[in-house]
Scaffold this motif. Structure first.
Motif, PDB file in Angstrom:
ATOM      1  N   GLN A 113      40.870 -20.911 -51.899  1.00 55.71           N
ATOM      2  CA  GLN A 113      41.305 -19.666 -51.367  1.00 55.71           C
ATOM      3  C   GLN A 113      42.126 -19.590 -50.267  1.00 55.71           C
ATOM      4  N   ALA A 114      42.799 -18.784 -50.271  1.00 50.18           N
ATOM      5  CA  ALA A 114      43.903 -18.552 -49.186  1.00 50.18           C
ATOM      6  C   ALA A 114      43.572 -18.916 -47.787  1.00 50.18           C
ATOM      7  N   GLY A 115      42.428 -18.531 -47.278  1.00 49.36           N
ATOM      8  CA  GLY A 115      42.145 -18.648 -45.903  1.00 49.36           C
ATOM      9  C   GLY A 115      41.529 -20.095 -45.676  1.00 49.36           C
ATOM     10  N   VAL A 116      41.374 -20.920 -46.308  1.00 48.86           N
ATOM     11  CA  VAL A 116      40.732 -22.040 -46.053  1.00 48.86           C
ATOM     12  C   VAL A 116      41.442 -22.722 -45.072  1.00 48.86           C
ATOM     13  N   PRO A 117      41.044 -23.405 -44.088  1.00 52.82           N
ATOM     14  CA  PRO A 117      41.772 -23.905 -42.966  1.00 52.82           C
ATOM     15  C   PRO A 117      42.135 -25.478 -43.512  1.00 52.82           C
ATOM     16  N   LEU A 118      43.268 -25.654 -43.082  1.00 54.62           N
ATOM     17  CA  LEU A 118      43.878 -26.850 -43.611  1.00 54.62           C
ATOM     18  C   LEU A 118      42.934 -28.236 -43.368  1.00 54.62           C
ATOM     19  N   GLU A 119      42.399 -28.245 -42.414  1.00 52.22           N
ATOM     20  CA  GLU A 119      41.493 -29.605 -42.171  1.00 52.22           C
ATOM     21  C   GLU A 119      40.300 -29.424 -42.888  1.00 52.22           C
ATOM     22  N   MET A 120      39.947 -28.172 -43.577  1.00 51.78           N
ATOM     23  CA  MET A 120      38.880 -28.232 -44.467  1.00 51.78           C
ATOM     24  C   MET A 120      39.288 -28.766 -46.051  1.00 51.78           C
ATOM     25  N   ILE A 121      40.410 -28.532 -46.346  1.00 46.03           N
ATOM     26  CA  ILE A 121      40.916 -29.282 -47.428  1.00 46.03           C
ATOM     27  C   ILE A 121      41.077 -30.585 -47.274  1.00 46.03           C
ATOM     28  N   GLN A 122      41.414 -31.223 -46.148  1.00 44.07           N
ATOM     29  CA  GLN A 122      41.667 -32.488 -45.895  1.00 44.07           C
ATOM     30  C   GLN A 122      40.491 -33.266 -45.921  1.00 44.07           C
ATOM     31  N   ASN A 123      39.262 -32.578 -45.400  1.00 39.99           N
ATOM     32  CA  ASN A 123      37.928 -33.020 -45.389  1.00 39.99           C
ATOM     33  C   ASN A 123      37.335 -33.197 -46.802  1.00 39.99           C
ATOM     34  N   ALA A 124      37.470 -31.982 -47.602  1.00 42.77           N
ATOM     35  CA  ALA A 124      37.196 -31.965 -48.833  1.00 42.77           C
ATOM     36  C   ALA A 124      37.721 -33.111 -49.974  1.00 42.77           C
ATOM     37  N   ALA A 125      39.089 -33.347 -49.609  1.00 44.64           N
ATOM     38  CA  ALA A 125      39.574 -34.538 -50.382  1.00 44.64           C
ATOM     39  C   ALA A 125      39.147 -35.867 -49.724  1.00 44.64           C
ATOM     40  N   ASP A 126      38.822 -36.010 -48.516  1.00 43.80           N
ATOM     41  CA  ASP A 126      38.428 -37.204 -47.930  1.00 43.80           C
ATOM     42  C   ASP A 126      37.026 -37.466 -48.538  1.00 43.80           C
ATOM     43  N   ASP A 127      36.044 -36.655 -48.499  1.00 39.99           N
ATOM     44  CA  ASP A 127      34.736 -36.689 -49.234  1.00 39.99           C
ATOM     45  C   ASP A 127      34.700 -37.037 -50.537  1.00 39.99           C
ATOM     46  N   ALA A 128      35.790 -36.601 -51.394  1.00 31.15           N
ATOM     47  CA  ALA A 128      36.009 -36.931 -52.807  1.00 31.15           C
ATOM     48  C   ALA A 128      36.698 -38.289 -52.836  1.00 31.15           C
ATOM     49  N   GLY A 129      36.841 -38.814 -51.789  1.00 29.27           N
ATOM     50  CA  GLY A 129      37.502 -40.318 -51.902  1.00 29.27           C
ATOM     51  C   GLY A 129      39.090 -40.222 -52.174  1.00 29.27           C
ATOM     52  N   PHE A 130      39.597 -39.188 -51.632  1.00 31.82           N
ATOM     53  CA  PHE A 130      41.024 -39.246 -51.807  1.00 31.82           C
ATOM     54  C   PHE A 130      41.878 -38.545 -50.551  1.00 31.82           C
ATOM     55  N   LEU A 131      43.159 -38.482 -50.572  1.00 36.31           N
ATOM     56  CA  LEU A 131      43.759 -38.042 -49.269  1.00 36.31           C
ATOM     57  C   LEU A 131      44.562 -36.741 -49.725  1.00 36.31           C
ATOM     58  N   PHE A 132      44.244 -35.482 -49.017  1.00 35.34           N
ATOM     59  CA  PHE A 132      45.312 -34.496 -49.003  1.00 35.34           C
ATOM     60  C   PHE A 132      46.182 -34.721 -47.916  1.00 35.34           C
TER      61      PHE A 132
END
Lengths: 464, 464
Positions: A113-132
């Motif tokens: 969703q629009a209001g997700v902080p950038l860092e939360m996206i970075q962390n979600a990618a990291d948790d899944a073994g990826f890089l945002f």
């Protein structure tokens, strides 16, 4: 239109959970970004805090039908005033829409969703073994849809591209409340016009992004870093070509620093310069690779080759995480400008065709120093991306800011550069847009605006 | 409007060097692309062959003012009918605008006129020591502006992106003759709306591209190629993640081939299968690297790791240019479909979210074989890009092509896929666009079309 009762009907329709009256809102955080503030005494009509795309649609449909201007807002970390209201309006903050809806490891995508902080996206990618890969200083506060609507850049553009390159799909609401859902997850999609482009980098003037799909990348397995000195800008270009050819797609940073900047990032902050202060330009080079057995050796061989050929005059290669942090601390010294005595300052974020950056600096120096003798300037930037930053110390009484802006941006225009590399236009750069865009281009932008937002409801007074 | 005298005024204004009457034109090459032909007996008004952007502007201004529809054309190598006229109109061929205006090695860019053949751009980059990565079968004939206006894909999208990612700047002429010159050379430019996006992938319906700036890349120094076998689509996904992580940004092709395709590309063409015909799916893997000392070893170690873990069941690694050519010949067998006895055939170019491709094939197979027992199907594609090709042999009387299209595209729609991965919409896919786009998206496309080409002058009847 702009009286306090203007939103009575909106409240009746959408409810008090979503829409707050002016007297219920603390406007402090809604009236400033990282560089600008709203006009003093500005009266706002209220604020809407939608929880869903449908809420956004209902708010916009009402406002558009009733002549109420709307100011979309993300995390307010912008640097050009794009989210700061300039006239009475309703604030539309996306801050409640902060769910990550899906992490798809097969498609290497995140739907958020629009209001997700950038860092939360970075962390979600990291948790899944990826890089945002998008990264910038405001990461904890900046919202992902704000990054998209400003086409944010940051530290890793050279390797991964700008936000436009990282967005696969977008859901947005037009000024009249129409929901456009294009939450594409695919790299290849030529099914008609690529309409997400209308909402990327247009700073909320053509629609409000409510959800989006972004790409993830494999995590790099190695990082190699070095700081090198060259004689002049020709040396920078030569080194850049060597790094691009020799490091393939793994070159991830190429940050040039001119002597005044290098001095400030080292000596002025009581740090010993890692290579001595004796050269024309310093470059921080970084590669992010995936071959732990060989990457360091390969990185060093490219630098060594440039030394053997006399292009690189001195170099230091990082051997530890501390070395790396120390080298980056020099490049990141703008965060310490106050302590270094470089304050207040005026910062410019411009692009110049890569081959012309040296000539641009020469001319820009000559022009501003002829007009304002004694002015203090400093240059640094992501030159491989064509992006140059210029900082000028704001010594009181020495110059008028608008006259300085005009002088610098006119020089940028002469070199067919861009007055905004990564910060957008907002309000602060709007008076100078003609230096980078022809009247025909501006007219086409206005034509698009009129087609998508004929009543001028969305983010009035911004960009064009 | 559509009589033979309609262009008298245009000829009077622009001259007979640029505008030819119908009886002076050989329309054969202007009425067909690689898959479609114009309606039989179609009467065309004439053809314009501009030499400059100003010529294009004058032609369009006149036609727009006088209700004459215009059919822009590039090299006519399209696969969806986007350049093929459907009703009386003036042909606007960019073939005379074939100059490369600048090769800028510092900016790593080429500025070229619309009609330059793709192969000429590739050669100019090569001569300058760079790579222009876009590549497709029609390279000798396809024109660079046609590649841009269809957002062409091809063989190297995984590593370098589609044409949209390779274009830095565009000059285009709007329907009313307005020249929009945005010949940007910079990677970072946020000076207002990114208006070049209006002309990329819109198949000449919003404007005619007359010049453009494209990116060059360093030449890869190594190419490593292998063919591997896996059990099923889960194995493909596992292998893909290993290749992306282990080869970093150097993975350049990942072509999956299902057994019927593999059989056709080997045994049916009297070639010995390089790995035996005993597995669920075959994948051609290629990396383009820049480390001659280590790339081959690294490539092999990624494949070997996947074998050790039981993901890859069999593999062959190319040891010579001949090996590589032999492996690619299997993937390129669509060029030999006739000789292999797979003819006539219907080809589909669709995208499906990467994680869903296996499930899509299962469902698509079930649907078409339930409806048309005895139908012969074959699957292959650039699955890392989400791009799947489906080929169906056209046995006479077995099915109606439009009913088959409808069945396949409805299945694509169910999986939130795209009915066009890289070929565009043109006329052939237009009836099915609703399977990939919502009514709101289509309405927004029409709104754009109305804003930029209110008289419907440009490429009428295409895309939307």
């Amino acid at each position: 239109m702009a009286d306090a009762n203007a939103i009575d009907g909106l409240i009746a329709e959408v409810g008090t959970d979503i829409v707050k009256r002016a007297d219920e809102v603390d406007f402090a955080r809604h009236t400033r970004d990282f560089t600008t503030t709203a006009p003093e005494g500005l009266e706002l009509l209220g604020a809407a805090y939608p929880r869903t795309t449908e809420d956004v649609s209902r708010v916009l449909a009402y406002c558009n039908a009733h002549g109420i201007p709307v100011q979309p807002q993300g995390g307010m970390t912008g640097l050009a005033g794009g989210g700061v209201p300039q006239a009475p309006c309703l604030i539309l903050s996306l801050e409640r829409m902060r769910a990550i809806e899906e992490v798809d490891t097969a498609a290497a995508s995140i739907t958020a969703q629009a209001g997700v902080p950038l860092e939360m996206i970075q962390n979600a990618a990291d948790d899944a073994g990826f890089l945002f890969p998008l990264d910038l200083g405001g990461r904890g506060t900046a919202q992902i849809a704000g990054n998209a609507s400003t086409n944010a850049g940051g530290n890793r553009v050279l390797r991964y591209g700008m936000m436009r390159d990282l967005v696969l799909g977008v859901e947005a609401v037009l000024a009249d409340g129409t929901i456009i859902s294009s939450l594409n997850k695919m790299l290849k999609n030529n099914a008609g016009y690529d309409i997400k482009q209308l909402f990327l980098g247009t700073e909320g003037t053509l629609g409000v992004i409510t959800r989006l799909v972004v790409r993830m990348f494999p995590k790099p397995l190695t990082v190699c870093t070095g700081l090198v000195a060259v004689d002049d800008y020709l040396g920078v270009l030569d080194l850049l070509n060597r790094c691009k050819a020799g490091l393939g797609g793994t070159l991830s940073a190429f940050e040039a620093m001119w002597p005044e900047f290098y001095h400030l990032g080292t000596v002025a902050l009581d740090r010993r310069p890692p290579v001595e202060e004796a050269y024309g330009i310093y470059v921080l080079v970084e590669m992010m690779g995936s071959d732990p057995d060989n990457d360091q050796e390969r990185f060093e061989s490219v630098i060594a080759g440039a030394m053997d050929d006399g292009v690189v005059r001195d170099a230091i290669i990082s051997k530890s995480a501390k070395d790396t942090a120390d080298l980056w601390a020099i490049r990141d010294c703008p965060g310490e400008f106050i302590r270094a005595g470089w304050w207040p300052q005026i910062a410019f974020d411009v692009s110049i065709p890569v081959g012309e950056i040296g000539a641009f600096i020469t001319e820009c120096e000559a022009r501003v120093k002829a007009r304002w003798p004694g002015i203090a300037t400093m240059y640094f930037g992501h030159v491989a991306d064509s992006n140059l930053h210029l900082s000028i110390r704001h010594d009181e009484g020495l110059f008028d800011v608008h006259e300085l802006d005009e002088e610098v941006y006119a020089t940028v225009g002469k070199f067919k550069g861009s007055i905004s590399a990564e910060h957008g236009i907002g309000t602060t750069k709007r008076p100078y847009l003609h230096h980078s865009r022809s009247e025909a281009e501006l007219a086409l932008m206005r034509r698009l605006k009129a087609a998508l937002d004929p009543n001028g409801t969305l983010n009035p007074g911004k960009v064009i």
